[in-house]
Design a protein around this motif. Structure first.
Motif, short mmCIF file in Angstrom:
data_model
loop_
_atom_site.label_atom_id
_atom_site.label_comp_id
_atom_site.label_asym_id
_atom_site.label_seq_id
_atom_site.Cartn_x
_atom_site.Cartn_y
_atom_site.Cartn_z
N CYS A 247 -14.02 -2.94 7.61
CA CYS A 247 -14.08 -4.11 6.72
C CYS A 247 -13.43 -3.72 5.40
CB CYS A 247 -15.53 -4.52 6.48
SG CYS A 247 -16.44 -4.83 8.00
N MET A 248 -12.38 -4.45 5.04
CA MET A 248 -11.73 -4.24 3.76
C MET A 248 -12.18 -5.36 2.83
SD MET A 248 -9.75 -2.70 6.12
CE MET A 248 -8.38 -1.63 6.41
N PHE A 249 -13.17 -5.05 2.01
CA PHE A 249 -13.75 -6.06 1.12
C PHE A 249 -13.23 -5.86 -0.29
CE2 PHE A 249 -17.88 -6.65 3.75
CZ PHE A 249 -17.16 -7.30 4.72
N SER A 250 -12.76 -6.92 -0.85
CA SER A 250 -12.28 -6.92 -2.23
C SER A 250 -11.97 -8.36 -2.59
CB SER A 250 -11.03 -6.06 -2.36
OG SER A 250 -10.62 -6.03 -3.69
N VAL A 251 -11.93 -8.62 -3.85
CA VAL A 251 -11.54 -9.95 -4.29
C VAL A 251 -10.09 -9.85 -4.73
CG1 VAL A 251 -11.98 -11.80 -5.94
CG2 VAL A 251 -13.88 -10.47 -5.02
N TYR A 252 -9.22 -10.45 -3.95
CA TYR A 252 -7.81 -10.40 -4.30
C TYR A 252 -7.10 -11.62 -3.75
CZ TYR A 252 -7.24 -8.60 0.48
OH TYR A 252 -7.28 -8.42 1.83
N ASP A 253 -5.98 -11.89 -4.33
CA ASP A 253 -5.11 -12.97 -3.89
C ASP A 253 -4.19 -12.40 -2.80
OD1 ASP A 253 -3.25 -14.97 -3.53
OD2 ASP A 253 -2.64 -15.07 -5.63
N ARG A 254 -4.16 -13.05 -1.64
CA ARG A 254 -3.36 -12.52 -0.55
C ARG A 254 -1.86 -12.51 -0.86
NH1 ARG A 254 -3.63 -16.70 4.48
NH2 ARG A 254 -2.17 -18.20 3.70
N ASN A 255 -1.46 -13.19 -1.91
CA ASN A 255 -0.07 -13.14 -2.32
C ASN A 255 0.21 -11.87 -3.14
OD1 ASN A 255 0.66 -15.62 -1.12
ND2 ASN A 255 -0.33 -16.70 -2.81
N GLN A 256 -0.86 -11.18 -3.58
CA GLN A 256 -0.69 -9.95 -4.35
C GLN A 256 -1.01 -8.70 -3.54
OE1 GLN A 256 -3.13 -10.43 -7.81
NE2 GLN A 256 -1.71 -11.84 -8.79
N MET A 257 -2.13 -8.72 -2.77
CA MET A 257 -2.55 -7.57 -1.97
C MET A 257 -2.72 -8.01 -0.53
SD MET A 257 -5.43 -5.73 -4.26
CE MET A 257 -5.12 -5.08 -5.86
N ASN A 258 -2.69 -7.04 0.38
CA ASN A 258 -2.87 -7.37 1.79
C ASN A 258 -3.38 -6.15 2.55
OD1 ASN A 258 -0.51 -5.84 1.84
ND2 ASN A 258 0.80 -7.62 2.16
N VAL A 259 -3.67 -6.36 3.82
CA VAL A 259 -4.10 -5.29 4.72
C VAL A 259 -3.14 -5.32 5.90
CG1 VAL A 259 -5.93 -4.37 6.18
CG2 VAL A 259 -6.51 -5.49 4.03
N LEU A 260 -2.27 -4.30 5.98
CA LEU A 260 -1.27 -4.24 7.02
C LEU A 260 -1.49 -3.02 7.89
CD1 LEU A 260 1.87 -4.95 4.79
CD2 LEU A 260 0.51 -6.62 6.08
N GLU A 261 -1.43 -3.21 9.19
CA GLU A 261 -1.47 -2.09 10.10
C GLU A 261 -0.01 -1.69 10.37
OE1 GLU A 261 -2.98 -0.87 14.57
OE2 GLU A 261 -3.65 -2.76 13.71
N VAL A 262 0.27 -0.40 10.18
CA VAL A 262 1.64 0.08 10.32
C VAL A 262 1.66 1.35 11.20
CG1 VAL A 262 2.40 -0.86 8.09
CG2 VAL A 262 1.46 1.46 8.20
N ASN A 263 2.85 1.82 11.52
CA ASN A 263 2.95 3.07 12.27
C ASN A 263 2.83 4.25 11.29
OD1 ASN A 263 5.51 3.62 11.12
ND2 ASN A 263 6.54 2.47 12.73
N LYS A 264 2.79 5.46 11.83
CA LYS A 264 2.57 6.66 11.01
C LYS A 264 3.67 6.87 9.97
CE LYS A 264 1.61 11.58 11.30
NZ LYS A 264 1.46 12.76 12.15
N THR A 265 4.90 6.67 10.37
CA THR A 265 6.02 6.86 9.44
C THR A 265 5.94 5.88 8.27
OG1 THR A 265 7.42 7.66 11.24
CG2 THR A 265 8.54 6.93 9.24
N ASP A 266 5.69 4.60 8.58
CA ASP A 266 5.56 3.60 7.51
C ASP A 266 4.35 3.88 6.64
OD1 ASP A 266 7.84 2.46 8.47
OD2 ASP A 266 6.87 0.69 9.34
N TYR A 267 3.28 4.41 7.22
CA TYR A 267 2.09 4.79 6.46
C TYR A 267 2.43 5.90 5.47
CZ TYR A 267 -2.39 7.04 5.46
OH TYR A 267 -3.46 7.60 4.82
N GLU A 268 3.09 6.94 5.96
CA GLU A 268 3.43 8.09 5.11
C GLU A 268 4.38 7.72 3.99
OE1 GLU A 268 4.86 10.73 8.14
OE2 GLU A 268 2.86 11.54 8.55
N ASN A 269 5.27 6.74 4.24
CA ASN A 269 6.27 6.35 3.24
C ASN A 269 5.96 5.04 2.53
OD1 ASN A 269 8.22 8.55 3.71
ND2 ASN A 269 8.27 7.68 5.77
#
Length: 175
Positions: free
Chosen positions: A60-82
């Motif tokens: 659970c990623m809980f926070s008060v934020y505007d989805r146009n400013q922050m987000n939760v993205l699942e990425v591969n390892k390379t994209d995570y590291e960079n």
């Protein structure tokens, strides 16, 4: 009709027995970052250390934020590291600041927040594994409190369960 009643009672007794004797397995809902939530300037690697994430748990990623400013993205390892958010595997952002990710596959997961926040620490990598097998029972060796409880469960509870089933069966026969 009597056979039907007995069948129902036997089925009910079996289900009650199974519900009591089977080990309980419960999924855990992890709030990423604990009381800090999903925000920048938090070291989520430290937060994840020592935790065991099992198949069936939830992030659970809980926070008060505007989805146009922050987000939760699942990425591969390379994209995570960079901290590359251009081609996410999945966008878990709902926009309400209460993004929930089911961990239903045994593998490594990599999550980042795009739009530059990943560089401020908004990223977490976790490994999801299968739950461990239930502990095997061993013979009782002493009269420790644990063994007394085990004896109580096996020698008192099970016969009591069958006694309740017998009373229930008698009750149904009166109907």
């Amino acid at each position: 009709m009597e056979g039907l009643k007995r069948g129902v009672v036997l089925t009910a007794a079996t289900l009650m027995f199974a519900a009591v004797m089977l080990p309980e397995v419960a999924a855990v809902r992890y709030i990423v970052g604990a009381n800090m939530g999903w925000t920048s300037n938090v070291n989520y690697t430290i937060w994840a250390q020592g935790k065991h994430f099992y198949n069936g748990d939830w992030l659970c990623m809980f926070s008060v934020y505007d989805r146009n400013q922050m987000n939760v993205l699942e990425v591969n390892k390379t994209d995570y590291e960079n901290c590359i958010s251009d081609h996410p595997l999945h966008n878990w952002t709902t926009g309400a600041g209460r993004d929930v990710v089911p961990l239903n596959v045994t593998r490594n997961y990599y999550f980042i927040s795009g739009k530059g926040f990943c560089f401020g620490g908004m990223k977490v990598a976790i490994h999801v594994e299968n739950p461990p097998p239930p502990p095997s029972s061993s013979p009782v060796r002493s009269a420790s409190p644990t063994s007394l409880l085990s004896n109580f469960r096996g020698h008192v509870f099970v016969p009591a369960l069958f006694a309740v089933a017998a009373v229930w069966d008698s009750f149904l026969m009166l109907l």
